[in-house]
Design a protein around this motif. Structure first.
Motif, PDB file in Angstrom:
ATOM      1  N   SER A   1     -19.188  13.206 -32.982  1.00 12.11           N
ATOM      2  CA  SER A   1     -19.019  12.789 -31.605  1.00 12.11           C
ATOM      3  C   SER A   1     -19.586  13.826 -30.619  1.00 12.11           C
ATOM      4  O   SER A   1     -20.218  13.483 -29.614  1.00 12.11           O
TER       5      SER A   1
ATOM      6  N   LYS B   1     -22.631  13.116 -27.925  1.00 14.03           N
ATOM      7  CA  LYS B   1     -22.495  13.226 -26.470  1.00 14.03           C
ATOM      8  C   LYS B   1     -23.422  14.273 -25.886  1.00 14.03           C
ATOM      9  O   LYS B   1     -23.930  14.118 -24.778  1.00 14.03           O
TER      10      LYS B   1
ATOM     11  N   TYR C   1     -23.597   7.511 -26.207  1.00 11.76           N
ATOM     12  CA  TYR C   1     -22.194   7.142 -26.003  1.00 11.76           C
ATOM     13  C   TYR C   1     -21.819   5.844 -26.704  1.00 11.76           C
ATOM     14  O   TYR C   1     -20.650   5.511 -26.825  1.00 11.76           O
TER      15      TYR C   1
ATOM     16  N   ASP D   1     -19.046   5.268 -29.557  1.00  8.97           N
ATOM     17  CA  ASP D   1     -17.638   5.572 -29.341  1.00  8.97           C
ATOM     18  C   ASP D   1     -16.995   4.572 -28.384  1.00  8.97           C
ATOM     19  O   ASP D   1     -17.113   4.685 -27.166  1.00  8.97           O
TER      20      ASP D   1
ATOM     21  N   ASP E   1     -14.919   5.842 -25.460  1.00 13.55           N
ATOM     22  CA  ASP E   1     -15.551   6.542 -24.342  1.00 13.55           C
ATOM     23  C   ASP E   1     -15.898   5.515 -23.254  1.00 13.55           C
ATOM     24  O   ASP E   1     -16.627   4.559 -23.524  1.00 13.55           O
TER      25      ASP E   1
ATOM     26  N   ARG F   1     -17.980   5.547 -21.083  1.00 15.37           N
ATOM     27  CA  ARG F   1     -19.423   5.434 -20.889  1.00 15.37           C
ATOM     28  C   ARG F   1     -20.063   4.434 -21.851  1.00 15.37           C
ATOM     29  O   ARG F   1     -21.210   4.061 -21.691  1.00 15.37           O
TER      30      ARG F   1
ATOM     31  N   TYR G   1     -14.004   9.286 -13.332  1.00 19.91           N
ATOM     32  CA  TYR G   1     -14.110   9.917 -14.643  1.00 19.91           C
ATOM     33  C   TYR G   1     -14.778  11.285 -14.556  1.00 19.91           C
ATOM     34  O   TYR G   1     -14.626  12.106 -15.441  1.00 19.91           O
TER      35      TYR G   1
END
Ligand SMILES: Nc1ncnc2c1ncn2[C@@H]1O[C@H](COP(=O)(O)OP(=O)(O)OP(=O)(O)O)[C@@H](O)[C@H]1O
Ligand SMILES: [Mg+2]
Length: 277
Positions: free
Chosen positions: A38, A42, A47, A50, A53, A55, A258
């Motif tokens: 992960s 990132k 992204y 995941d 996430d 995003r 965020y």
């Protein structure tokens, strides 16, 4: 690894003009597996793997659209292109492919056919022994492009290497056609996301799109004009438009608090017209 290529020597052709007649897209098991987690994802702007996430949300929405087109129109081979450079095509291609690959019912392959810029190698941090470019150039021993997988993920990736190249001739040549036919010959649950160059840079995107199903236009907020998007659709035809993605927009996730410094929104803002329109 099995040898997936056989050649047919056509009667009037020399050795360098041999045409691959049967080429198989590598399966996950045939890929070279790269270390991946992960944090690496990132740090490289990926992204889509995941689901937790925030995003990844916009890529999940695009994934849903792709599945809709697959169900309704049978489209499986998607080209990602733009009018002008640097609007986020490669970013979108890889993140959408990552989001698609999370669904175990489907086999997803990300392909870099932007032969001049070739950015998937950067995302992966690799220098492929046999890039798509080497394969298309029929370099000795380059009978199949090196395919990569990422540790713990289900995505197959076919990268290429960047550089000056006779890309138009190569993409119209027998090896490119065989590669694209091999995508078509995969099972109904296989999906392909193909990174293409800007449409107005050269003929490459138009040549390649002739063998794909639908195209996604990436537009950058504040930079790409409506006229440019219309010109792309005018050139490739509205029938095969899978949609337009507005990338790098301010607002949405960024304004939801965020606090992601390096992420801007990406989302669909244009529905493809009905097939019979
Ligand atoms: N929504 C986004 N949020 C954050 N960074 C982004 C976003 N979209 C693109 N980028 C970053 O912007 C840069 C340019 O994007 P990318 O390489 O995907 O563009 P491109 O259209 O493929 O360019 P080229 O025409 O050179 O192939 C990359 O560093 C990419 O990671
Ligand atoms: Mg790119």
């Amino acid at each position: 690894m099995r040898n997936p290529v056989t050649y047919q020597q056509e009667h009037s052709q020399g050795a360098s003009e041999r045409t691959p007649t049967a080429l198989a897209v590598p399966t996950l098991r045939e890929c070279e597996v790269l270390q991946w987690d992960s944090a690496i994802a990132k740090s490289r702007g990926v992204y889509g793997f995941d689901s937790l996430d925030p995003r990844s949300r916009s890529f999940n929405m695009i994934r849903a659209k792709i599945h809709e087109l697959r169900t309704q129109r049978g489209w499986r081979l998607f080209g990602v292109l733009s009018a002008t450079p640097k609007v986020g095509k490669s970013f979108i291609t890889f993140n959408v492919a990552a989001a698609l690959s999370r669904d175990p019912r489907f086999n997803t392959t990300a392909v870099d056919l932007d032969l001049r810029r070739a950015s998937l190698t950067e995302v992966l941090g690799v220098d492929p022994p046999v890039s798509i470019r080497a394969f298309l150039e029929e370099r000795p021993g380059a009978s199949m492009p090196t395919a990569y997988a990422l540790d713990g993920e289900r995505l197959v990736i076919l990268p290429t290497t960047a550089g000056p190249i006779r890309s138009a001739e190569l993409l119209a040549g027998p090896r490119a056609q065989a590669l694209l036919r091999s995508f078509r010959a995969t099972s109904e649950n296989s999906l392909f996301m193909v990174d293409l160059p800007p449409v107005f840079a050269n003929d490459d995107a138009v040549t390649t799109m002739a063998q794909l199903d639908g195209y996604i236009v990436v537009a950058e907020e504040g930079r790409t004009t409506t006229r440019e998007v219309k010109d792309v659709i005018g050139l490739l035809g509205a029938q095969r438009l899978a949609g337009v993605i507005l990338n790098k927009y301010q607002g949405g996730i960024v304004s939801e608090g965020y606090g992601f410094d390096s992420y801007y929104g990406a989302g669909y803002y244009f529905e493809p017209p009905a097939v019979d329109s």
